[in-house]
Design a protein around this motif. Sequence first.
Motif, PDB file in Angstrom:
ATOM      1  N   THR A   1       0.776  -1.103  -0.070  1.00 51.75           N
ATOM      2  CA  THR A   1       0.035   0.134  -0.168  1.00 51.75           C
ATOM      3  C   THR A   1       0.846   1.272  -0.119  1.00 51.75           C
TER       4      THR A   1
ATOM      5  N   LEU B   1      -4.741   5.576  -1.279  1.00 50.59           N
ATOM      6  CA  LEU B   1      -5.345   4.574  -0.639  1.00 50.59           C
ATOM      7  C   LEU B   1      -7.025   4.933  -0.447  1.00 50.59           C
TER       8      LEU B   1
ATOM      9  N   LEU C   1     -10.282   3.353   1.369  1.00 45.52           N
ATOM     10  CA  LEU C   1     -10.345   2.496   2.413  1.00 45.52           C
ATOM     11  C   LEU C   1     -11.834   1.970   2.846  1.00 45.52           C
TER      12      LEU C   1
ATOM     13  N   VAL D   1      -8.233  -0.852   0.000  1.00 41.76           N
ATOM     14  CA  VAL D   1      -7.773  -1.604   1.220  1.00 41.76           C
ATOM     15  C   VAL D   1      -9.350  -1.816   1.799  1.00 41.76           C
TER      16      VAL D   1
ATOM     17  N   THR E   1      -5.885  -4.938  -1.165  1.00 40.21           N
ATOM     18  CA  THR E   1      -5.375  -5.604  -0.161  1.00 40.21           C
ATOM     19  C   THR E   1      -6.472  -5.851   0.734  1.00 40.21           C
TER      20      THR E   1
ATOM     21  N   THR F   1      -6.939  -6.901   4.401  1.00 37.87           N
ATOM     22  CA  THR F   1      -6.154  -6.882   5.585  1.00 37.87           C
ATOM     23  C   THR F   1      -6.763  -7.802   6.575  1.00 37.87           C
TER      24      THR F   1
ATOM     25  N   ALA G   1      -4.528   3.103   9.567  1.00 35.16           N
ATOM     26  CA  ALA G   1      -5.132   2.982   8.243  1.00 35.16           C
ATOM     27  C   ALA G   1      -5.798   4.181   7.861  1.00 35.16           C
TER      28      ALA G   1
END
Length: 392
Positions: A204, A209, A211, A242, A269, A271, A282
């Motif tokens: 990342t 990003l 989220l 993410v 990704t 997580t 994050a």
Amino acid sequence: MRILIVIPALGAVYGGPSKCVVELAQALGNLGITVDIVTTNANGSTNLDFPLQTWIAEKSYRVKYFPHWGLSDYKISLSLTRWLFQHVADYDLVHTNAIFSYSVLPAHWACQLHRVPYVMTPHGMLDPWALSYKAWKKHFYYTLFEKPALERASAIQMLASSEAQCAKPLNLQSPLVIVPNGIHRQDFETLPDPELFYQQFPDTRNKKLILFLGRVDPKKGLDLLAVAFAKVYAQFPQTHLVVAGQDNIGFLPTAQSYFAERGCLDAVTFTGMLTGSLKYAALAAASVYVAPSYSEGFSMSVLEGMASGLPCVITTGCNFPEAAMAQAAHVVNLDTEELANALIECLRHPQQAKEMGDRARQLIFEQYTWDQIALNLSKVYTSILKQEPIYG
């Protein structure tokens, strides 16, 4: 005032409802209200490691865990059932959280037997999408158990005005009172260094990003997000999604397939659940927050994204029209094109996105802190006990 809160489980794997009950209990306790929580030791496929059937003192409340055995999502606990019938009369008022879960039903029955008033919080489960999901099972259960309990409640706590609006066709006789969830302001005044997140998830680093913070679950709209993110990624190849959340039901392979089918899985990704400093890191690392949910009560993670000052893209299913009215978030329909366009707007115009994030942070700090929420709910409790009209 002695308040008993009943919830099927407090395990972190159950997401927002468990978190908000604990934080509400703490805030109510800080007002000088005596608050006890009873629950099971359920935690997804495992059990919480706490002493059973004994009071555990927390900062401003107590909690007691009971053993259970699982039948689907119902979390049946005979020892909790016995305890409720024996001790409900020790309290001035009972506040139950969740429907379609056996654990809270004995609380309603015990309250009716002992003439103790109770408040119910469905946490979004009266939303049309939630009622239609596995409807064949819910219809019977609702008619036989939930509707009679709802009809006898002193009040039903709705977490948002739109949730209350959705519940009106059910023609419930109990008053609907709107008291949302909240956040602790001090948790968001200074976020940690995002480096903590980058070290844990190096793919990342040096990316823009987006989220998603929530359970990996069908109702969270990851199928919509996959289509929308593929369009975003085609225009902004430096973006990275993410997906931060627990998979409680084995839905992760399906969710991953949504992105694989759209050719953008390498830019995503997963997580797993993030907690503590890693979750806040994050939020600090993210450029945009997204919640594409089909159905929510009132999302704790949306509040967290907004309190972090992030530009947020959320759907109407998140039940937060007030965010749109305050120009504090993009609130879009359950439509992949609208979702993609709002995300692209945030990335294409970062200054306007930052200004929206600043408005979001101000809105949450002014109106959605647990101190304010607990004060409002305590007024509801007092009105019930004094048999006065309820306003909320």
